[in-house]
Design an enzyme around this catalytic site. Structure first.
Site, PDB file in Angstrom:
ATOM      1  N   HIS A  58       0.852  -1.189   0.000  1.00 52.90           N
ATOM      2  CA  HIS A  58       0.000   0.000   0.000  1.00 52.90           C
ATOM      3  C   HIS A  58       0.882   1.230   0.000  1.00 52.90           C
ATOM      4  O   HIS A  58       1.940   1.229   0.628  1.00 52.90           O
ATOM      5  CB  HIS A  58      -0.921   0.016   1.238  1.00 52.90           C
ATOM      6  N   ASP A  88      -8.041  -5.299   0.160  1.00 55.84           N
ATOM      7  CA  ASP A  88      -8.551  -6.062  -0.979  1.00 55.84           C
ATOM      8  C   ASP A  88      -8.182  -7.535  -0.918  1.00 55.84           C
ATOM      9  O   ASP A  88      -8.802  -8.361  -1.584  1.00 55.84           O
ATOM     10  CB  ASP A  88      -8.040  -5.457  -2.288  1.00 55.84           C
TER      11      ASP A  88
HETATM   12  N1  CMC Z   1       4.215  -7.555  -4.865  1.00 59.64           N
HETATM   13  C1  CMC Z   1       5.550  -7.516  -5.055  1.00 59.64           C
HETATM   14  N2  CMC Z   1       6.290  -6.402  -4.906  1.00 59.64           N
HETATM   15  C2  CMC Z   1       5.656  -5.280  -4.564  1.00 59.64           C
HETATM   16  C3  CMC Z   1       4.262  -5.254  -4.350  1.00 59.64           C
HETATM   17  C4  CMC Z   1       3.540  -6.439  -4.506  1.00 59.64           C
HETATM   18  N3  CMC Z   1       2.215  -6.464  -4.319  1.00 59.64           N
HETATM   19  N4  CMC Z   1       3.890  -3.986  -4.015  1.00 59.64           N
HETATM   20  C5  CMC Z   1       5.005  -3.251  -4.025  1.00 59.64           C
HETATM   21  N5  CMC Z   1       6.063  -4.028  -4.354  1.00 59.64           N
HETATM   22  C6  CMC Z   1       7.468  -3.589  -4.394  1.00 59.64           C
HETATM   23  C7  CMC Z   1       7.734  -2.775  -5.651  1.00 59.64           C
HETATM   24  O1  CMC Z   1       8.207  -3.595  -6.708  1.00 59.64           O
HETATM   25  C8  CMC Z   1       8.790  -1.800  -5.164  1.00 59.64           C
HETATM   26  O2  CMC Z   1      10.016  -2.468  -5.162  1.00 59.64           O
HETATM   27  P1  CMC Z   1      11.394  -1.637  -5.432  1.00 59.64           P
HETATM   28  O3  CMC Z   1      11.490  -0.639  -4.315  1.00 59.64           O
HETATM   29  O4  CMC Z   1      12.453  -2.688  -5.387  1.00 59.64           O
HETATM   30  O5  CMC Z   1      11.215  -1.016  -6.783  1.00 59.64           O
HETATM   31  C9  CMC Z   1       8.401  -1.541  -3.711  1.00 59.64           C
HETATM   32  O6  CMC Z   1       7.673  -2.705  -3.292  1.00 59.64           O
HETATM   33  C10 CMC Z   1       7.512  -0.310  -3.508  1.00 59.64           C
HETATM   34  O7  CMC Z   1       6.396  -0.430  -4.385  1.00 59.64           O
HETATM   35  P2  CMC Z   1       5.774   0.769  -5.239  1.00 59.64           P
HETATM   36  O8  CMC Z   1       5.027   0.203  -6.390  1.00 59.64           O
HETATM   37  O9  CMC Z   1       6.863   1.751  -5.507  1.00 59.64           O
HETATM   38  O10 CMC Z   1       4.795   1.368  -4.160  1.00 59.64           O
HETATM   39  P3  CMC Z   1       3.535   2.256  -4.459  1.00 59.64           P
HETATM   40  O11 CMC Z   1       3.234   2.947  -3.191  1.00 59.64           O
HETATM   41  O12 CMC Z   1       3.752   3.091  -5.685  1.00 59.64           O
HETATM   42  O13 CMC Z   1       2.395   1.189  -4.833  1.00 59.64           O
HETATM   43  C11 CMC Z   1       0.614  -0.341  -4.669  1.00 59.64           C
HETATM   44  C12 CMC Z   1       1.430   0.744  -3.949  1.00 59.64           C
HETATM   45  C13 CMC Z   1      -0.620  -0.670  -3.832  1.00 59.64           C
HETATM   46  C14 CMC Z   1       0.139   0.168  -6.038  1.00 59.64           C
HETATM   47  C15 CMC Z   1       1.491  -1.595  -4.831  1.00 59.64           C
HETATM   48  O14 CMC Z   1       1.885  -2.071  -3.566  1.00 59.64           O
HETATM   49  C16 CMC Z   1       0.801  -2.693  -5.630  1.00 59.64           C
HETATM   50  O15 CMC Z   1       0.846  -2.687  -6.862  1.00 59.64           O
HETATM   51  N6  CMC Z   1       0.107  -3.664  -4.936  1.00 59.64           N
HETATM   52  C17 CMC Z   1      -0.649  -4.665  -5.602  1.00 59.64           C
HETATM   53  C18 CMC Z   1      -1.997  -4.087  -6.023  1.00 59.64           C
HETATM   54  C19 CMC Z   1      -2.945  -3.879  -4.857  1.00 59.64           C
HETATM   55  O16 CMC Z   1      -3.103  -4.758  -4.006  1.00 59.64           O
HETATM   56  N7  CMC Z   1      -3.623  -2.724  -4.841  1.00 59.64           N
HETATM   57  C20 CMC Z   1      -4.629  -2.404  -3.836  1.00 59.64           C
HETATM   58  C21 CMC Z   1      -4.246  -1.247  -3.002  1.00 59.64           C
HETATM   59  S1  CMC Z   1      -5.234  -1.126  -1.523  1.00 59.64           S
HETATM   60  C22 CMC Z   1      -6.803  -0.742  -2.042  1.00 59.64           C
HETATM   61  C23 CMC Z   1      -6.896   0.595  -2.659  1.00 59.64           C
HETATM   62  O17 CMC Z   1      -6.569   1.599  -1.998  1.00 59.64           O
HETATM   63  O18 CMC Z   1      -7.360   0.668  -3.787  1.00 59.64           O
END
Ligand code: CMC
Length: 433
Positions: A308, A366
């Site tokens: 998140h 989720d």
């Molecule tokens: N699986 C594997 N690696 C992950 C995941 C994951 N689910 N989420 C983040 N990472 C890694 C990502 O690759 C990155 O690694 P590095 O620093 O080496 O590049 C690091 O963790 C930080 O991730 P980010 O994508 O830079 O973080 P963000 O804050 O931009 O993204 C997120 C947050 C929710 C989009 C992301 O965690 C994700 O894609 N999760 C899966 C989708 C999901 O479950 N979304 C629902 C969010 S909660 C409900 C809502 O609010 O809608």
């Protein structure tokens, strides 16, 4: 502009240090950079808004490090235990929990607005039966402004309140219609004697052939799902609603923009993606392979329902959802359900994995809401529409707060331009006549 550019780095640093610091009730202070460009000729650069407060708001507070979520100051755990979804709606819209008379009045007002204009049903017939329900929902909610234009003066609090009631009341009816349309079953009219959630369940799962008997455990579970999704401060869809609304667009158009944004897999589409992922994993023996895929930077696969932007600790909503999940599976005798066992094991393994620990990736709301909705018999292509149903009140509360804010102005971010320098079209450029 030239004069501004001549400001030295030291002077700029000095100016930066002179920018006002604003403090909220709780949470980090913010640097007020509204005069930054005037003073320094510089913009800030923050794609994804990771360090930018786009507005001030008194609706919801999150402390992502500690896993705290408050609606109007009340902890989500207490609201989920002690309140109904409609009480939470009242709280989000009005700032205070309703007393006994106020909630009776509010519930009755919502009930009186659950039907949609009969002409709206014609819209559905234009869609393919296999259209994604979110595609239909975007169109149907957007169409509401064509039906309820009697109260679209956004400067009038009375009109805004009426639109809020209409949206909270009619969105469940539309969500159920989206489902019924895709399955070829007849639309179910709302029934006034039922509660908000019972009524929705009947419109979704009932048919004109049978009496619908609500199961109190399942009704409570769905009510809780709605409470947990009701608001989440400046998330992508809420920020979209605010940005759309900042131009003066009508509330139905703004909420439609929020629904469209929510559809993406990184946001509300994640609950549907969780179930698809669990089905793809298929068996506990395949978990290690998928965990490795999630950690492999050359593989786009991510563990859906994990991570998140704000929570760097267990999402408090996921904790509550996990509890609800157990209640629902016990009620339905599904504890041996393959998908649920797989979800629990995947969660356990991921939470012990160094990659997830180091990056502070915990299950989000989720992760479990997808499983609960699956157990409730809701098809996975409806999961995001259910999320939208819960979030509608949060979107409206933010939209209303923004319109009423005397500091409100049209949202217009700036950019760091990286394109070509000014250049002339070559004289030899072929002209088409
Ligand atoms: N699986 C594997 N690696 C992950 C995941 C994951 N689910 N989420 C983040 N990472 C890694 C990502 O690759 C990155 O690694 P590095 O620093 O080496 O590049 C690091 O963790 C930080 O991730 P980010 O994508 O830079 O973080 P963000 O804050 O931009 O993204 C997120 C947050 C929710 C989009 C992301 O965690 C994700 O894609 N999760 C899966 C989708 C999901 O479950 N979304 C629902 C969010 S909660 C409900 C809502 O609010 O809608």
């Amino acid at each position: 502009m030239t004069k501004l550019r001549s400001v030295t780095l030291n002077e700029k640093t000095q100016l930066l240090s002179e920018l006002p610091i604003l403090s909220g009730t709780i949470g980090p202070d913010v640097v007020d950079i509204q005069s930054l460009y005037q003073q320094t000729g510089m913009f800030t650069y923050d794609p994804g808004f990771t360090s930018t407060a786009s507005c001030s708001s008194s609706i919801t507070y999150i402390d992502g490090e500690k896993g705290i979520l408050l609606y109007r100051g009340y902890p989500i755990e207490q609201l989920a235990e002690q309140c109904t979804f409609l009480e939470v709606c009242y709280l989000l819209l009005n700032g205070e929990l309703p007393n006994a008379d106020e909630i009776v009045q509010f519930e009755s007002t919502i009930t009186m607005h659950t039907m949609v204009h009969d002409q709206l049903t014609n819209f559905f017939k234009g869609f393919r039966r296999d259209a994604h329900p979110m595609a239909i929902m975007v169109a149907a909610v957007g169409a509401l402004s064509a039906f309820y234009h009697d109260a679209l003066d956004i400067k009038s609090k009375k009109d805004r309140d009426l639109s809020a009631i209409r949206l909270i009341a009619k969105v469940p009816t539309i969500v159920a219609m989206c489902h019924k349309y895709s399955t070829g079953l007849p639309f179910m009219y709302p029934q006034n004697k039922l509660s908000y959630v019972e009524n929705f369940m009947r419109m979704m799962q009932g048919t004109p052939c049978d009496d619908f008997v609500p199961n109190p455990t399942l009704v409570k579970a769905l009510d809780r799902i709605l409470i947990l999704h009701a608001d989440h401060e400046q998330n992508a869809s809420t920020s979209t609603v605010r940005l759309a609304g900042s131009s003066g667009a009508n509330p139905y158009a703004c909420i439609t923009a929020g629904i469209a944004c929510l559809w993406g897999a990184a946001h509300g589409g994640a609950n549907e993606a969780v179930l698809a992922m669990l089905e793809e994993i298929g068996d506990v023996s395949n978990i290690a392979k998928f965990i490795n895929k999630a950690k492999d930077k050359s593989d786009p696969f991510r563990l859906m329902g994990f991570g998140h932007r704000v929570y760097k600790n267990y999402d408090p909503r996921a904790k509550l959802m996990r509890e609800t999940c157990h209640e629902v599976l016990t009620e339905l005798g599904l504890h041996d359900d393959k998908i649920f066992k797989l979800a629990l094991e995947l969660e356990r393994i991921a939470l012990e994995d160094e990659y997830f620990i180091q990056k502070k990736l915990y299950p989000n709301v989720d992760y479990y809401s997808g499983i609960v909705l699956h157990a409730l018999g809701i098809p996975s292509n409806m999961f995001t529409a259910m999320f939208a149903m819960g979030r509608t009140v949060g979107w409206i509360a933010h939209w209303d707060e923004m319109i009423a804010d005397p500091e409100q102005k049209i949202g217009r971010p700036r950019q760091l331009y990286t394109g070509a320098n000014k250049r002339d079209v070559p004289p030899q450029h072929i002209k088409r006549s």
